[in-house]
Each structure stands twice: as structure tokens, then as C-alpha cells.
Design a protein around this motif. Sequence first.
Motif, PDB file in Angstrom:
ATOM      1  N   ALA A 405      37.499   7.919   3.772  1.00  0.00           N
ATOM      2  CA  ALA A 405      37.635   9.308   4.244  1.00  0.00           C
ATOM      3  C   ALA A 405      37.122  10.313   3.229  1.00  0.00           C
ATOM      4  N   ARG A 406      36.032   9.959   2.562  1.00  0.00           N
ATOM      5  CA  ARG A 406      35.406  10.895   1.649  1.00  0.00           C
ATOM      6  C   ARG A 406      34.122  11.436   2.283  1.00  0.00           C
ATOM      7  N   PRO A 407      33.891  12.744   2.218  1.00  0.00           N
ATOM      8  CA  PRO A 407      32.651  13.306   2.768  1.00  0.00           C
ATOM      9  C   PRO A 407      31.458  12.868   1.933  1.00  0.00           C
ATOM     10  N   VAL A 408      30.335  12.653   2.597  1.00  0.00           N
ATOM     11  CA  VAL A 408      29.154  12.068   1.950  1.00  0.00           C
ATOM     12  C   VAL A 408      27.966  13.015   2.064  1.00  0.00           C
ATOM     13  N   VAL A 409      27.227  13.141   0.962  1.00  0.00           N
ATOM     14  CA  VAL A 409      25.900  13.756   0.962  1.00  0.00           C
ATOM     15  C   VAL A 409      24.925  12.655   0.554  1.00  0.00           C
ATOM     16  N   ALA A 410      23.912  12.400   1.367  1.00  0.00           N
ATOM     17  CA  ALA A 410      22.990  11.300   1.084  1.00  0.00           C
ATOM     18  C   ALA A 410      21.584  11.660   1.541  1.00  0.00           C
ATOM     19  N   THR A 411      20.624  10.922   1.026  1.00  0.00           N
ATOM     20  CA  THR A 411      19.225  11.127   1.395  1.00  0.00           C
ATOM     21  C   THR A 411      18.930  10.456   2.734  1.00  0.00           C
ATOM     22  N   ASN A 412      17.949  10.970   3.428  1.00  0.00           N
ATOM     23  CA  ASN A 412      17.594  10.467   4.750  1.00  0.00           C
ATOM     24  C   ASN A 412      16.621   9.295   4.622  1.00  0.00           C
ATOM     25  N   VAL A 413      17.152   8.161   4.205  1.00  0.00           N
ATOM     26  CA  VAL A 413      16.343   6.942   4.067  1.00  0.00           C
ATOM     27  C   VAL A 413      17.064   5.804   4.783  1.00  0.00           C
ATOM     28  N   GLY A 414      16.277   4.817   5.242  1.00  0.00           N
ATOM     29  CA  GLY A 414      16.859   3.651   5.895  1.00  0.00           C
ATOM     30  C   GLY A 414      17.757   4.039   7.048  1.00  0.00           C
ATOM     31  N   GLY A 415      18.901   3.358   7.134  1.00  0.00           N
ATOM     32  CA  GLY A 415      19.825   3.601   8.236  1.00  0.00           C
ATOM     33  C   GLY A 415      20.981   4.512   7.872  1.00  0.00           C
TER      34      GLY A 415
END
Length: 577
Positions: A405-415
Motif C-alpha cells: 500500500a505504498r504509492p509508486v512513481v515509476a518510468t513507463n517501461v515494460g509492463g
Amino acid sequence: MGQKLTVMLSTEGTYPFYQGGVSTWCDILVRKLSNIDYVLYSVITDPYVLPKFKIPKHALLKSMPLWGTEEPCEHLDIPFSQVYLAKKRTTPKVIQEQFIPLFTTLVEELIGLDRNPQELAQVMHALYRYFQEYEYKESFKSELTWDVYKRIVMSAPSLPAPDLYGMIQSLGWIFRFFNLLNNPVPKAHVSHSSAAAFCGIPCVLAKLEHGTPILLTEHGVYLREQYLSLAKRGLSSFLNTFLVRLISSIVTLNYAYADQVSPVCQYNTRWETRLGVEADKIKVIYNGVDDKIFLPSPSPGNAHPTVVTVARIDPNKDILTLIRSAMLVKQRIPNVKYVIHGSVAVPDYYEECVKLRDQLGLEATVIFAGHTQDMAGAYRSGDVVVLSSISEAFPYAVVEAMMTARPVVATNVGGISEALGDTGYIVTPRDAEALAEQTALLLQDAELRRTLGKAARARAMSFLTLDKVLEQHMKSYIQLSVQSDMAMRESAASVHVVDRQRIYVQQGYTLKSQGYYPEAVTQFRAAVQMLPGAASTPALLAEISECLSHMGRPDAARMELERMRMLAELYGFKIVS
């Protein structure tokens, strides 16, 4: 190991000798599916590396080192006399008449412009049979072999002219990689390759030698990853082209012979379809995590707003962009902390990251915490989880963070976008400003963090649990084993009977997935009755028991297993309740 459904799981540079996402996936699969006998066929480079994972009792490890040995047969458990006699039999006449024609076809298929996976598979199988009688090194080190190789390479169409070093190096690669043909492939009901790579070769050999069906899992896109790697290696034009064609041949071989291709995300299917995989062979199985370990927790109440990253220190994780974004966030939130949990995979890259951190004056802000055994605790210790990768498949780091239940910031790669949906923020790779903007937004809004974290947990529970992953792999094993089961062949079961059982199994799983458990039990029982001696029987009995448990009938579930136990014992199967 008992007489259960047996799966040969073939890996390359991962489980059980190295850490990482693929190794974690393999370890979970092998440990949790304890009603499967696994034969672990591990392709490695160093024969002296020790396993990083404990091998369970129902698994047997067979390692296959490609480098680090003087004799290709050193890893084989065979007497010296057998090796000696094989050397004696491998005369120049044998090499000229039997090895050279096969070797010629192999090289031409590997470096030709056109891919013919069937021809490549047949010549590899013929060489596999050849090496059961004759010696590998004697055949490859012959002057006859060298002369033929020079002629093929020098006349190959569209292949850059090689120098002497290039010819020696390229032949050396063939010698090392294809030592896989010198290794006996075990009998199993299903072969499972963890990549469309060289570890798929023993699976193809098993299919040609024993009729074993193949499940191919793709965590990343092997061909794409190799292209990216080659761009950084600084090889000559000849060697670069040689490797591209060699790897393309192996990838095409894997795709052509796999009965089921299971990428870990829809994103990968674009490559697989483009490379010739038929749509009906592709079945996506997402990575999942244990929701009983990765539990949610309240806000950690950190004195400093804390960003957590769980990733090895590797160029693909783009820690440099993460550090640059940390500088931008610090300008808005001066007391922010970044904690990076992960082992150092590339020491030179780690030094580059530390140097950048120090140059930006972030020594007290960005902390390299090293590898942690408490992954769930690492995620829960942060207010926001960030992943800055430039290349991923379907990373555990994102799914595990969602489950806690942690909010995520991630790059738009893969799935990654498939995993997150609308429960986190996606940014362009290498964009430090965008990464910083979304991270700061979350750090400054506790209610937004809580809302997104709760939504992320709910999404992970719906689609990305470990139980779903294990069920889909068990289903795949059973359905594939039905196609070509050793017990079926031994009992000379008719094609009609096999087809009928396959239909019952498919209908059973369809009904189970929709929650129609009584109807699913009926189909699974019919499948067992069609071929009670099939290796899939114990697994199907387990499915019946599970359905009865879902129906709120635990006593009936136990009675069902007990009623079937005598039948199973009649065929020598071990039932795991």
C-alpha cells in the motif's frame, strides 16, 4: 524424488546461483509447487559459483558451466574411461565423415541471413546424438574443423570481413555455447525455459529426443536486451554482426519450438508477435507476490519525508537519474531522504553514482543501504516508492510496493503501466524533472499518498497475488503434460482419449476460474478417470481437493484425496495434500 509430474526448469545466469527478479520468481515457483518434481538445469559461466538459494528436496540441480573448464566434460558425472574411449573413437576419419557435415550446417544456419529454426533444431539434435558417442573437444579442435570454419565465414553473405582474432573468437563462442549439446537432457513431462535464450536449447533437445512439450517464460525480451548490451561492448563489425545473427537464431529457435509462450506482461507480446510467435500460443502470466508477507501498514511517520528505491545498482535501473531527481526534490523539500536498497551489480556504475551524489552535495540525502532481506519492511519504511529504470519487464519492485500500500512513481517501461494502472504515477525514462515533480507531489500530500496506496493494494490483490501465479503455472504444466505425457505414451493411449482428457482439463479450469466449483470437480474427475496413470493425476487430485475446500467441504476434500490415494499408489504416484 517421487513419481510425480516432473518439470525441467532451465535457467541462464540466474536461479539458483544469482540474485535478481528472475531468480526470485524461480525460487517461489519451485518451493511453492511442492507437488511437482523439478529438475533444475542451470546454465552458468563460472563452474565455481555457489548457489544463493536453498534447493528444496523435491528439486534436483544440474549445473551446466559454459566457461571456466579446460575439458568440456568436466561437469559431467561420467567415468574417465568413458571419456578416454570417446576420444579414441574420434578419429580424423570420423570427424571428416560425421562431424564436419553437421558442423557446416550448424554454422551456416547460425550466421545466415535467413532463419530456419527447424533446420537448426534438427542439426543440433544430430550433433547431440553424435556427442553421445564421440568427444566434443576433439571434434571442435581438429584442424579439419578450423579449415571448414574459415571457408564458411570468409564466404558468408553480408558478413563483414573478419580478421584472425575475430575468427578465433567467434569459433570460441560456438565451442562454448554449444557445449549444451554435450550434456544429456533429462526426461521430464514438461520443459520450462525461463528465457528465449541458450537455456532453451536443452528444452528443444528434450522435445526432439523425448517428445517433451515446452513452456517458455519471458520476463524481459531477450533479443532486445542483447541488442542493448551489444551496443555497449565495442566489438568489431564482424563480431557484432556474428553475435546478432547467432542470438537471433537462438531466439527464433525458442519461439518456434515452444508450445506455450508466457510473457510476464502484455508489453512483451508485441515483440513476440513481431518475431513470429502465433497469437494462440501466447498466454500472459503476470508476476505476483505473497500478500501474506507484503502486508500494508500505516504511514511510517518518518521525521524526514522518505523515498525508497529497491533495485540493484545497475545501469538499467538508471540510478543516476534518480539522484538528479533527488536534488530537484530537495530544493522543494529540504529534509527529504532517499534510501536505495540493492546490491551492487556493476561496481564501476556504483562508483559513478556515488561520485554524482557527492558532486551534488547529497551525501546526507541519498543513502545506499545495500541488499536487504526484509523487502516488505523496506517498502513500508518509505512514504513513496520510486523506480527509475530504463528497461524492465514486470518488476517485482512495483508489485511488492503496491501490495504494501505504498504509492509508486515509476518510468513507463515494460509492463509497469499494466501493473500500476491508475494507482500510481508514470513518467518518461531519463526525465529527472518529471520524476522529481511526481515524487514531490506525493511527499507533500499525505491524503493522496493514502488514497493511492490503498488503491494500489486493492489492484494487486485482484490481479497480482502469488496464488494466481502458482495456479496459472500449475494449469500450464498439467495442460502441456496432457499433450505428451510419458505415462500416456507408455500405455499407448489413443489420440481420442488424450483429446477427451485435454477437453475435461480445460473445462475444469474454466469453471474453477469462474467460481463454479462443483462443475469443475466433475470435469477434473472425468479427466482423471480417462487416464488414471497419467503424470498429471496427482495435480488434478489436488485441484479437486481445492475446489471442495472452496465449497466449504474440508472433510469431503480430505475424503476425496483419501479415496483417490489407492488409485494413485497403484500407479506409483506420491500425493501431496
